[in-house]
Motif scaffolding. Sequence first.
Motif, PDB file in Angstrom:
ATOM      1  N   VAL A   1      37.659 -17.692  -3.669  1.00 27.02           N
ATOM      2  CA  VAL A   1      38.268 -16.412  -3.287  1.00 27.02           C
ATOM      3  C   VAL A   1      37.142 -15.449  -2.927  1.00 27.02           C
ATOM      4  O   VAL A   1      36.157 -15.343  -3.675  1.00 27.02           O
ATOM      5  N   VAL A   2      37.281 -14.761  -1.812  1.00 32.32           N
ATOM      6  CA  VAL A   2      36.290 -13.775  -1.373  1.00 32.32           C
ATOM      7  C   VAL A   2      36.496 -12.490  -2.171  1.00 32.32           C
ATOM      8  O   VAL A   2      37.592 -11.916  -2.178  1.00 32.32           O
ATOM      9  N   LYS A   3      35.449 -12.052  -2.878  1.00 34.43           N
ATOM     10  CA  LYS A   3      35.552 -10.841  -3.679  1.00 34.43           C
ATOM     11  C   LYS A   3      35.116  -9.596  -2.909  1.00 34.43           C
ATOM     12  O   LYS A   3      35.722  -8.534  -3.027  1.00 34.43           O
ATOM     13  N   ARG A   4      34.080  -9.730  -2.095  1.00 34.08           N
ATOM     14  CA  ARG A   4      33.649  -8.596  -1.282  1.00 34.08           C
ATOM     15  C   ARG A   4      32.787  -9.101  -0.131  1.00 34.08           C
ATOM     16  O   ARG A   4      32.323 -10.250  -0.153  1.00 34.08           O
ATOM     17  N   VAL A   5      32.580  -8.228   0.868  1.00 36.74           N
ATOM     18  CA  VAL A   5      31.809  -8.567   2.064  1.00 36.74           C
ATOM     19  C   VAL A   5      30.579  -7.683   2.098  1.00 36.74           C
ATOM     20  O   VAL A   5      30.673  -6.449   2.003  1.00 36.74           O
ATOM     21  N   ASP A   6      29.432  -8.303   2.210  1.00 35.24           N
ATOM     22  CA  ASP A   6      28.167  -7.574   2.286  1.00 35.24           C
ATOM     23  C   ASP A   6      27.498  -7.929   3.610  1.00 35.24           C
ATOM     24  O   ASP A   6      26.759  -8.907   3.707  1.00 35.24           O
ATOM     25  N   GLY A   7      27.802  -7.156   4.670  1.00 36.73           N
ATOM     26  CA  GLY A   7      27.284  -7.484   5.997  1.00 36.73           C
ATOM     27  C   GLY A   7      27.919  -8.766   6.500  1.00 36.73           C
ATOM     28  O   GLY A   7      29.141  -8.837   6.657  1.00 36.73           O
ATOM     29  N   LEU A   8      27.096  -9.792   6.714  1.00 30.58           N
ATOM     30  CA  LEU A   8      27.600 -11.090   7.158  1.00 30.58           C
ATOM     31  C   LEU A   8      27.601 -12.115   6.026  1.00 30.58           C
ATOM     32  O   LEU A   8      27.744 -13.318   6.273  1.00 30.58           O
ATOM     33  N   CYS A   9      27.469 -11.635   4.821  1.00 29.22           N
ATOM     34  CA  CYS A   9      27.451 -12.530   3.656  1.00 29.22           C
ATOM     35  C   CYS A   9      28.661 -12.230   2.775  1.00 29.22           C
ATOM     36  O   CYS A   9      28.944 -11.048   2.470  1.00 29.22           O
ATOM     37  N   LEU A  10      29.374 -13.298   2.386  1.00 31.68           N
ATOM     38  CA  LEU A  10      30.536 -13.157   1.522  1.00 31.68           C
ATOM     39  C   LEU A  10      30.161 -13.459   0.078  1.00 31.68           C
ATOM     40  O   LEU A  10      29.456 -14.436  -0.203  1.00 31.68           O
ATOM     41  N   HIS A  11      30.610 -12.598  -0.816  1.00 27.85           N
ATOM     42  CA  HIS A  11      30.438 -12.867  -2.245  1.00 27.85           C
ATOM     43  C   HIS A  11      31.729 -13.497  -2.739  1.00 27.85           C
ATOM     44  O   HIS A  11      32.817 -12.872  -2.634  1.00 27.85           O
ATOM     45  N   VAL A  12      31.634 -14.737  -3.246  1.00 31.73           N
ATOM     46  CA  VAL A  12      32.823 -15.502  -3.591  1.00 31.73           C
ATOM     47  C   VAL A  12      32.755 -15.941  -5.051  1.00 31.73           C
ATOM     48  O   VAL A  12      31.710 -15.867  -5.705  1.00 31.73           O
ATOM     49  N   GLU A  13      33.900 -16.406  -5.532  1.00 28.95           N
ATOM     50  CA  GLU A  13      33.973 -17.028  -6.854  1.00 28.95           C
ATOM     51  C   GLU A  13      35.075 -18.085  -6.830  1.00 28.95           C
ATOM     52  O   GLU A  13      35.915 -18.079  -5.925  1.00 28.95           O
TER      53      GLU A  13
END
Length: 465
Positions: free
Chosen positions: A448-460
């Motif tokens: 699941v994508v938690k947040r978007v940082d530019g072109l990088c996705l923070h997932v868990e």
Amino acid sequence: MKLFSVFVFVLTMFCTFSSRADDVWVVNIQGGIGPAVSDFVSREIESAQEKQAKLVILKMDTPGGLDTSMREIIRAITTSSVPVATWVGPAGSRAASAGTYILFASHIAAMAPGTNLGAATPVSLTGGPAGGKKDNPFGGNEDPAPAAKDESSATSSEKGSASDEEVKAETAMEKKVINDAAAYITSLAKLHGRNEVWAQKAVREAASLDAEEALKENVIDFLATDLDDLIRQSDGRSVLINGIQQTLSLQNVAYVEREQDWRFKLLAVITNPNVAYILMLIGIYGLLLEFYNPGVGLPGVLGGICLLLAMYSLQLLPVSYAGLGLIILGIVLMVAEAFSPSFGILGFGGIASFVIGSVMLMDTQEPGYQIALPLIIGLTATSALFTFVILALLLKTRRKPVTTGAEMLANDEGKVVSGFPGEGRVLVEGEIWQARCDTALRVGQSIVVKRVDGLCLHVEAKEKE
């Protein structure tokens, strides 16, 4: 000897057959005299000089026109090395207002029976009205100092008092306009020895004459029923061209009808006040649409082209800058109403400013150079609808939450492609993204994508249900 005689005979025959008729150019002036007509006539007179035409005939039927356009034509006539004859014809034609000035300026002035000239009182020779009486279509009323009379040539009608008929001016500016026009037409009449007294009456009293009376009053040179008659009577006549007296020889002529080219047709369209008005509004609204919805391109390109054409045509027309400013202010106020609703104060103020500016836009009372009232009403209603409805919808759309782009990836689900813990790659919405997760993930595991940082996705890792 016989061979030489044959050679001379052949040479003589060749010269005889190669001789051509003298070209006489015929240029039509019909309708109002505006920028398109002045550009066309001036270019034709210049071309006639380059191609050494024998004579230029201006075939005229006009109700008048703009002062600047009239003066450009007169300047081309008075500086031409080719004689210019103005013929008011055929029967039923007229040379009113600006046409009278052109007739006086021509080297030869002729009229067909059943035609008339005169009514040369200026309406707006300096950009402002030259009078105020509604029953006088050519201007207001002035009471200038009476013109000097030539008792030897003045008729009884010229000697009488014209206090009831003279156009009276009530302001200093109106007097200046009338006096300037009277001096101008007098100088043109003096140039070719025509009736200076009546020329002033045509300006100061809006006097008119039919063809027969014009001949009696020495306003024109002769009557001509058609072009052939004009050529016949012009042949052998002495005219003053650039200060030099010349005798015309028109024994063997060929008429060259000069056709209106694409440039004339284009100028005639875009210098129509109604067309220029529409082009200006299309240009303004096209640019507004482009600013509100950037990236489309078509409104901006179309608006830019239309606005440039409108600016070109308006600089050729007698435009009131106050009227133009009121139109722009009206549009700004209506747009401001769409941005910040003020219960109609800005909107109705913008509509009023737009209407007043549209009425004032053309700074002349000449027929044919006014913006049609139905067009003003229609475009005002369209502008109000455009600003109150379309712009409101655009602003409403801009306030809606974003539905596309990277910002919408938050809380989306995907699968691990490679990597983790640390950096890796995930498949989200059919696209492979760079991602980061601090816990270990296996290939194919749901995330699941938690947040978007530019072109990088923070997932868990996705929790199992």
